[in-house]
Scaffold this active site. Structure first.
Site, PDB file in Angstrom:
ATOM      1  N   CYS A 143     -16.376  -1.707  -9.215  1.00  0.00           N
ATOM      2  CA  CYS A 143     -15.176  -2.214  -9.883  1.00  0.00           C
ATOM      3  C   CYS A 143     -14.573  -3.377  -9.094  1.00  0.00           C
ATOM      4  O   CYS A 143     -14.864  -3.562  -7.911  1.00  0.00           O
ATOM      5  CB  CYS A 143     -14.150  -1.101 -10.051  1.00  0.00           C
ATOM      6  SG  CYS A 143     -13.364  -0.586  -8.510  1.00  0.00           S
ATOM      7  N   ASP A 194       0.863  -1.170   0.000  1.00  0.00           N
ATOM      8  CA  ASP A 194       0.000   0.000   0.000  1.00  0.00           C
ATOM      9  C   ASP A 194       0.906   1.229   0.000  1.00  0.00           C
ATOM     10  O   ASP A 194       2.023   1.188   0.519  1.00  0.00           O
ATOM     11  CB  ASP A 194      -0.886  -0.027   1.251  1.00  0.00           C
ATOM     12  CG  ASP A 194      -1.668   1.261   1.425  1.00  0.00           C
ATOM     13  OD1 ASP A 194      -2.465   1.600   0.523  1.00  0.00           O
ATOM     14  OD2 ASP A 194      -1.456   1.947   2.447  1.00  0.00           O
ATOM     15  N   ASP A 247      -0.158   5.083   0.558  1.00  0.00           N
ATOM     16  CA  ASP A 247      -0.434   6.139   1.534  1.00  0.00           C
ATOM     17  C   ASP A 247      -0.638   5.573   2.934  1.00  0.00           C
ATOM     18  O   ASP A 247      -1.518   4.742   3.156  1.00  0.00           O
ATOM     19  CB  ASP A 247      -1.677   6.924   1.103  1.00  0.00           C
ATOM     20  CG  ASP A 247      -1.501   7.555  -0.277  1.00  0.00           C
ATOM     21  OD1 ASP A 247      -0.549   8.322  -0.441  1.00  0.00           O
ATOM     22  OD2 ASP A 247      -2.300   7.243  -1.178  1.00  0.00           O
ATOM     23  N   ARG A 278     -10.755  -1.865  -6.746  1.00  0.00           N
ATOM     24  CA  ARG A 278     -10.634  -1.078  -5.526  1.00  0.00           C
ATOM     25  C   ARG A 278     -10.522  -1.979  -4.297  1.00  0.00           C
ATOM     26  O   ARG A 278     -11.370  -2.828  -4.048  1.00  0.00           O
ATOM     27  CB  ARG A 278     -11.831  -0.124  -5.388  1.00  0.00           C
ATOM     28  CG  ARG A 278     -11.727   0.778  -4.166  1.00  0.00           C
ATOM     29  CD  ARG A 278     -12.844   1.832  -4.125  1.00  0.00           C
ATOM     30  NE  ARG A 278     -12.822   2.524  -2.864  1.00  0.00           N
ATOM     31  CZ  ARG A 278     -11.968   3.507  -2.553  1.00  0.00           C
ATOM     32  NH1 ARG A 278     -11.100   3.919  -3.440  1.00  0.00           N
ATOM     33  NH2 ARG A 278     -11.984   4.077  -1.367  1.00  0.00           N
ATOM     34  N   ASP A 280       0.449   9.849   4.978  1.00  0.00           N
ATOM     35  CA  ASP A 280      -0.814   9.999   4.251  1.00  0.00           C
ATOM     36  C   ASP A 280      -1.192  11.470   4.143  1.00  0.00           C
ATOM     37  O   ASP A 280      -1.532  12.113   5.135  1.00  0.00           O
ATOM     38  CB  ASP A 280      -1.911   9.208   4.962  1.00  0.00           C
ATOM     39  CG  ASP A 280      -3.186   9.119   4.138  1.00  0.00           C
ATOM     40  OD1 ASP A 280      -3.188   9.609   2.988  1.00  0.00           O
ATOM     41  OD2 ASP A 280      -4.176   8.560   4.638  1.00  0.00           O
ATOM     42  N   ASP A 310      -1.746  -0.390   5.892  1.00  0.00           N
ATOM     43  CA  ASP A 310      -2.006   0.267   7.177  1.00  0.00           C
ATOM     44  C   ASP A 310      -3.475   0.235   7.592  1.00  0.00           C
ATOM     45  O   ASP A 310      -3.811   0.756   8.653  1.00  0.00           O
ATOM     46  CB  ASP A 310      -1.514   1.715   7.143  1.00  0.00           C
ATOM     47  CG  ASP A 310      -2.286   2.560   6.145  1.00  0.00           C
ATOM     48  OD1 ASP A 310      -2.614   2.051   5.043  1.00  0.00           O
ATOM     49  OD2 ASP A 310      -2.579   3.729   6.446  1.00  0.00           O
ATOM     50  N   ASN A 322      -5.343   2.482  -3.955  1.00  0.00           N
ATOM     51  CA  ASN A 322      -6.600   3.131  -4.333  1.00  0.00           C
ATOM     52  C   ASN A 322      -6.323   4.614  -4.557  1.00  0.00           C
ATOM     53  O   ASN A 322      -5.696   5.259  -3.707  1.00  0.00           O
ATOM     54  CB  ASN A 322      -7.651   2.993  -3.226  1.00  0.00           C
ATOM     55  CG  ASN A 322      -8.182   1.586  -3.081  1.00  0.00           C
ATOM     56  OD1 ASN A 322      -7.990   0.739  -3.950  1.00  0.00           O
ATOM     57  ND2 ASN A 322      -8.866   1.328  -1.976  1.00  0.00           N
TER      58      ASN A 322
END
Length: 195
Positions: free
Chosen positions: A104, A15, A17, A107, A23, A133, A58
């Site tokens: 979708c 991941d 952010d 995501r 973030d 996270d 995402n």
């Protein structure tokens, strides 16, 4: 005619952010990117053990008009450059451009991005890990068939439970996550040698 396939390898799905970097909501500006402490040391350890590195992110800001695809492509280029400068190879950068609610398959917490990356990069998902996270990262990794690490840094606030939302390990920071995965590799290797 048979075309030889590349042998499958293992990966660390990352991941972005809150995991690799602090973030900053809807950010596509490289000047605002701050990497978390220990990230590059941890990534070098994992890469040295044969893991490919791929970002799985995402990016609803695209659908919401917070930044353009051109802005985001420049950010992706920045990540490739920073990885290279730190002795790392970023094998792939996968992102979902859709905003919630979305039907979708890409995501997170859905596993579409990981499955696509596995196909593109010849990844064995069962040998791979997802580090994130929040529990949506964990769920995406578990659904894809990976093992998972949650970095418990305060970004997960809802703690919604579910059958795919339990991480294999919970770490305080990225370096602890990387060290845990490294330890698991050592344990797996030792077990294989004694069988």
């Amino acid at each position: 005619m048979h075309i030889a396939q590349s042998p499958e390898t293992k990966a660390i799905f990352l991941d972005k952010d809150g995991t690799l970097i602090r973030d900053v909501p809807y950010n596509a500006d490289p000047s605002l990117v701050v990497f978390e402490a220990g990230v590059f040391d941890g990534l070098r350890t994992l890469q040295s053990e044969g893991y490919k590195l791929a970002i799985i992110s995402n990016q609803p800001g695209l659908a919401m008009g917070k930044f353009t695809i051109g802005d985001f492509e420049r950010l992706v280029e920045f990540f490739h450059k920073i990885f290279q400068e730190n002795g790392l190879e970023l094998a792939g950068f996968y992102f979902c451009p859709h905003a919630p609610p979305s039907s979708c398959e890409c995501r997170k917490p859905k596993s579409g991005m990981l499955v696509q990356a596995a196909g593109d990069l010849h990844i064995d998902l069962k040998q791979s890990w997802m580090i994130g996270d929040i529990l949506n990262d964990v769920e995406a990794g578990n659904l894809a068939g990976c093992r998972t690490v949650l970095i418990d840094n305060g970004n997960e606030t809802e703690w919604l439970t579910g059958p795919f939302r339990n991480p294999d390990f919970t770490a305080r920071n990225f370096l602890e996550a990387a060290n845990y995965i490294s330890t698991q590799k050592v344990l797996t290797d030792a077990r294989t040698e004694t069988e």
